[in-house]
Design a protein around this motif. Sequence first.
Motif, PDB file in Angstrom:
ATOM      1  N   ARG A 217     -21.203  28.440 -19.455  1.00 23.33           N
ATOM      2  CA  ARG A 217     -19.851  27.967 -19.101  1.00 23.33           C
ATOM      3  C   ARG A 217     -19.350  28.658 -17.838  1.00 23.33           C
ATOM      4  NH1 ARG A 217     -18.549  28.911 -24.976  1.00 23.33           N
ATOM      5  NH2 ARG A 217     -19.198  26.963 -25.973  1.00 23.33           N
ATOM      6  N   ARG A 218     -19.587  29.968 -17.739  1.00 24.81           N
ATOM      7  CA  ARG A 218     -19.156  30.692 -16.530  1.00 24.81           C
ATOM      8  C   ARG A 218     -19.895  30.175 -15.305  1.00 24.81           C
ATOM      9  NH1 ARG A 218     -20.941  35.928 -18.959  1.00 24.81           N
ATOM     10  NH2 ARG A 218     -20.852  36.892 -16.900  1.00 24.81           N
ATOM     11  N   ASN A 219     -21.191  29.910 -15.461  1.00 19.78           N
ATOM     12  CA  ASN A 219     -21.977  29.427 -14.322  1.00 19.78           C
ATOM     13  C   ASN A 219     -21.453  28.071 -13.841  1.00 19.78           C
ATOM     14  OD1 ASN A 219     -25.590  29.537 -13.641  1.00 19.78           O
ATOM     15  ND2 ASN A 219     -23.887  29.135 -12.298  1.00 19.78           N
ATOM     16  N   ARG A 220     -21.045  27.229 -14.798  1.00 20.60           N
ATOM     17  CA  ARG A 220     -20.474  25.926 -14.407  1.00 20.60           C
ATOM     18  C   ARG A 220     -19.234  26.137 -13.546  1.00 20.60           C
ATOM     19  NH1 ARG A 220     -17.114  21.475 -18.003  1.00 20.60           N
ATOM     20  NH2 ARG A 220     -16.818  20.032 -16.251  1.00 20.60           N
ATOM     21  N   ARG A 221     -18.341  27.041 -13.964  1.00 24.98           N
ATOM     22  CA  ARG A 221     -17.105  27.296 -13.213  1.00 24.98           C
ATOM     23  C   ARG A 221     -17.430  27.840 -11.818  1.00 24.98           C
ATOM     24  NH1 ARG A 221     -16.446  25.475 -17.390  1.00 24.98           N
ATOM     25  NH2 ARG A 221     -14.631  24.615 -18.350  1.00 24.98           N
ATOM     26  N   LEU A 222     -18.438  28.684 -11.724  1.00 25.34           N
ATOM     27  CA  LEU A 222     -18.828  29.242 -10.414  1.00 25.34           C
ATOM     28  C   LEU A 222     -19.305  28.151  -9.473  1.00 25.34           C
ATOM     29  CD1 LEU A 222     -20.839  32.456 -11.404  1.00 25.34           C
ATOM     30  CD2 LEU A 222     -18.532  32.312 -10.400  1.00 25.34           C
ATOM     31  N   LEU A 223     -20.078  27.207 -10.012  1.00 28.73           N
ATOM     32  CA  LEU A 223     -20.584  26.117  -9.167  1.00 28.73           C
ATOM     33  C   LEU A 223     -19.448  25.187  -8.753  1.00 28.73           C
ATOM     34  CD1 LEU A 223     -23.954  25.389 -11.014  1.00 28.73           C
ATOM     35  CD2 LEU A 223     -23.671  26.463  -8.767  1.00 28.73           C
ATOM     36  N   GLN A 224     -18.462  25.005  -9.654  1.00 27.60           N
ATOM     37  CA  GLN A 224     -17.287  24.205  -9.277  1.00 27.60           C
ATOM     38  C   GLN A 224     -16.563  24.865  -8.103  1.00 27.60           C
ATOM     39  OE1 GLN A 224     -15.182  24.228 -13.025  1.00 27.60           O
ATOM     40  NE2 GLN A 224     -15.906  22.184 -13.615  1.00 27.60           N
ATOM     41  N   ALA A 225     -16.385  26.174  -8.203  1.00 33.51           N
ATOM     42  CA  ALA A 225     -15.677  26.904  -7.141  1.00 33.51           C
ATOM     43  C   ALA A 225     -16.480  26.881  -5.838  1.00 33.51           C
ATOM     44  CB  ALA A 225     -15.409  28.342  -7.583  1.00 33.51           C
ATOM     45  N   LEU A 226     -17.798  27.008  -5.962  1.00 30.93           N
ATOM     46  CA  LEU A 226     -18.657  26.963  -4.764  1.00 30.93           C
ATOM     47  C   LEU A 226     -18.520  25.607  -4.076  1.00 30.93           C
ATOM     48  CD1 LEU A 226     -20.995  28.305  -3.054  1.00 30.93           C
ATOM     49  CD2 LEU A 226     -22.576  27.066  -4.562  1.00 30.93           C
ATOM     50  N   GLY A 227     -18.515  24.545  -4.872  1.00 31.49           N
ATOM     51  CA  GLY A 227     -18.362  23.200  -4.323  1.00 31.49           C
ATOM     52  C   GLY A 227     -17.009  23.040  -3.629  1.00 31.49           C
ATOM     53  N   ALA A 228     -15.948  23.529  -4.291  1.00 35.37           N
ATOM     54  CA  ALA A 228     -14.602  23.399  -3.723  1.00 35.37           C
ATOM     55  C   ALA A 228     -14.512  24.178  -2.407  1.00 35.37           C
ATOM     56  CB  ALA A 228     -13.568  23.923  -4.722  1.00 35.37           C
ATOM     57  N   ARG A 229     -15.113  25.358  -2.385  1.00 37.54           N
ATOM     58  CA  ARG A 229     -15.019  26.216  -1.198  1.00 37.54           C
ATOM     59  C   ARG A 229     -15.797  25.644  -0.019  1.00 37.54           C
ATOM     60  NH1 ARG A 229     -18.229  30.470  -0.016  1.00 37.54           N
ATOM     61  NH2 ARG A 229     -19.036  30.772  -2.114  1.00 37.54           N
ATOM     62  N   THR A 230     -16.931  24.983  -0.305  1.00 36.75           N
ATOM     63  CA  THR A 230     -17.792  24.518   0.784  1.00 36.75           C
ATOM     64  C   THR A 230     -17.608  23.029   1.068  1.00 36.75           C
ATOM     65  OG1 THR A 230     -19.577  24.145  -0.795  1.00 36.75           O
ATOM     66  CG2 THR A 230     -19.561  26.263   0.338  1.00 36.75           C
ATOM     67  N   GLY A 231     -16.761  22.368   0.270  1.00 41.95           N
ATOM     68  CA  GLY A 231     -16.525  20.945   0.493  1.00 41.95           C
ATOM     69  C   GLY A 231     -17.701  20.068   0.105  1.00 41.95           C
ATOM     70  N   VAL A 232     -18.532  20.547  -0.832  1.00 42.99           N
ATOM     71  CA  VAL A 232     -19.688  19.765  -1.279  1.00 42.99           C
ATOM     72  C   VAL A 232     -19.462  19.375  -2.738  1.00 42.99           C
ATOM     73  CG1 VAL A 232     -22.170  19.857  -1.769  1.00 42.99           C
ATOM     74  CG2 VAL A 232     -21.268  20.928   0.310  1.00 42.99           C
ATOM     75  N   THR A 233     -19.672  18.088  -3.041  1.00 40.91           N
ATOM     76  CA  THR A 233     -19.477  17.643  -4.426  1.00 40.91           C
ATOM     77  C   THR A 233     -20.714  17.980  -5.251  1.00 40.91           C
ATOM     78  OG1 THR A 233     -18.151  15.849  -3.569  1.00 40.91           O
ATOM     79  CG2 THR A 233     -18.792  15.701  -5.879  1.00 40.91           C
ATOM     80  N   ILE A 234     -20.704  19.173  -5.832  1.00 47.15           N
ATOM     81  CA  ILE A 234     -21.812  19.582  -6.705  1.00 47.15           C
ATOM     82  C   ILE A 234     -21.622  18.906  -8.056  1.00 47.15           C
ATOM     83  CG2 ILE A 234     -22.879  21.539  -7.897  1.00 47.15           C
ATOM     84  CD1 ILE A 234     -22.073  23.280  -5.449  1.00 47.15           C
ATOM     85  N   GLU A 235     -20.406  19.036  -8.615  1.00 46.52           N
ATOM     86  CA  GLU A 235     -20.111  18.400  -9.903  1.00 46.52           C
ATOM     87  C   GLU A 235     -19.425  17.061  -9.639  1.00 46.52           C
ATOM     88  OE1 GLU A 235     -18.899  20.956 -13.225  1.00 46.52           O
ATOM     89  OE2 GLU A 235     -17.341  19.480 -13.661  1.00 46.52           O
ATOM     90  N   THR A 236     -20.194  15.998  -9.700  1.00 44.14           N
ATOM     91  CA  THR A 236     -19.645  14.658  -9.488  1.00 44.14           C
ATOM     92  C   THR A 236     -18.788  14.266 -10.699  1.00 44.14           C
ATOM     93  OG1 THR A 236     -21.553  13.690 -10.566  1.00 44.14           O
ATOM     94  CG2 THR A 236     -21.692  13.944  -8.172  1.00 44.14           C
TER      95      THR A 236
END
Length: 373
Positions: free
Chosen positions: A290-309
């Motif tokens: 669950r924590r890893n999912r949140r980290l990837l969401q934040a990474l996507g938001a920060r870099t402007g890449v839609t990781i979690e569609t």
Amino acid sequence: TRAIVARAPGKLFVAGEYAVVSPGEPSVLIAVDRYLTVSLSESVDAGSIHSPEYSRMPVRWTRGQDGLTLDREHHPYDYVIAAIEVSERLRAERGLRPRFFDLFIESGLDDPSGRKFGLGSSAAVTVATIAAIDRFYGFDLGTRGRYELAMLATIAVAPHASGGDVAASTYGGWIGYRSPDRDRLRAARAEHGVAPVLGSDAWRGTEITRLAPPAGLDLLVGWTGHPASTERLVSGVSRGTDVADGAHTGFLDASRACVEDLWRALAASPPGTTPPRAASDDALALDAIRRNRRLLQALGARTGVTIETDRLRILCDAAEAIGAAAKPSGAGGGDCGIVLAPAGADVAGMLRVWETNDIRHLTIGVHPPEGEH
Ligand code: MEV
């Protein structure tokens, strides 16, 4: 002469995506029970590559002064060609007589209409080709040697690939993986050749650790139906990353912390034992995902890449709603999501949400570790 047949499993990332691209950062992967098969048979004065899925046009290769010569410039066989190239170099360095061969590739990693699930077909075709050539020339590379040779081929095509998929496809089972420094490997290969790099100090920092499957959790895989381009996503994240601003260091630290927790929760048991797992191990694993999912969401938001569609979000939210843990697997942007569900969770309820949203449940199991087939 009989054909040599080598098959390699596909893979799924469980945790540590994007961070694992940085040498030494930990990740967790599994090899899956879907396979890509390479058949090799000796030929006379040129080789060829065939695959119904990849291309209708066979590619012919011959041997030139500076490596392989191909009969056309652009081809969907980059990884196969890189695998042949690196093996040919090793063959020459070992003073073995050159021979030619035809390769026939059959991928079971795509859906029947040829759409990719994102199960690591590039790594699997590289690993299977290396395995077939290893037997053809009698290199006797062993598991680690096959991983290393496949990794050298991989970074000739995708310079920044972590190689987690190569390790999973080579070793099988659940693994913990830390990547080598690919710049150092390329430099070592350019300076010394292929044979001296195998098993050398250039691999320091690489780690491939067998992990135990979580005893009390079920692994489920959902497919979004949208193939994603790992290369495009990874370069988008790297373009959006300012290594100087500290946010990326923060991401790496947080990813390391949660993947190491998962690693601890899945710590390999002594060979031959089936340990009764403490319930807390599973709780730790669920929390880490669950924590890893949140980290990837934040990474996507920060870099402007839609990781979690949107569809990956629905997939993961439906899992969290029943007390399971879920995240995109691999680079995201489509492909698959993975779920770890505790016993007694309302999996049927989750699958109903998936079905309403066109998310397909792939019935996928784990390919057993090397040596346990
Ligand atoms: C993609 O399958 C996983 C990434 O971590 C890239 C890589 O490991 O090379 C995003």
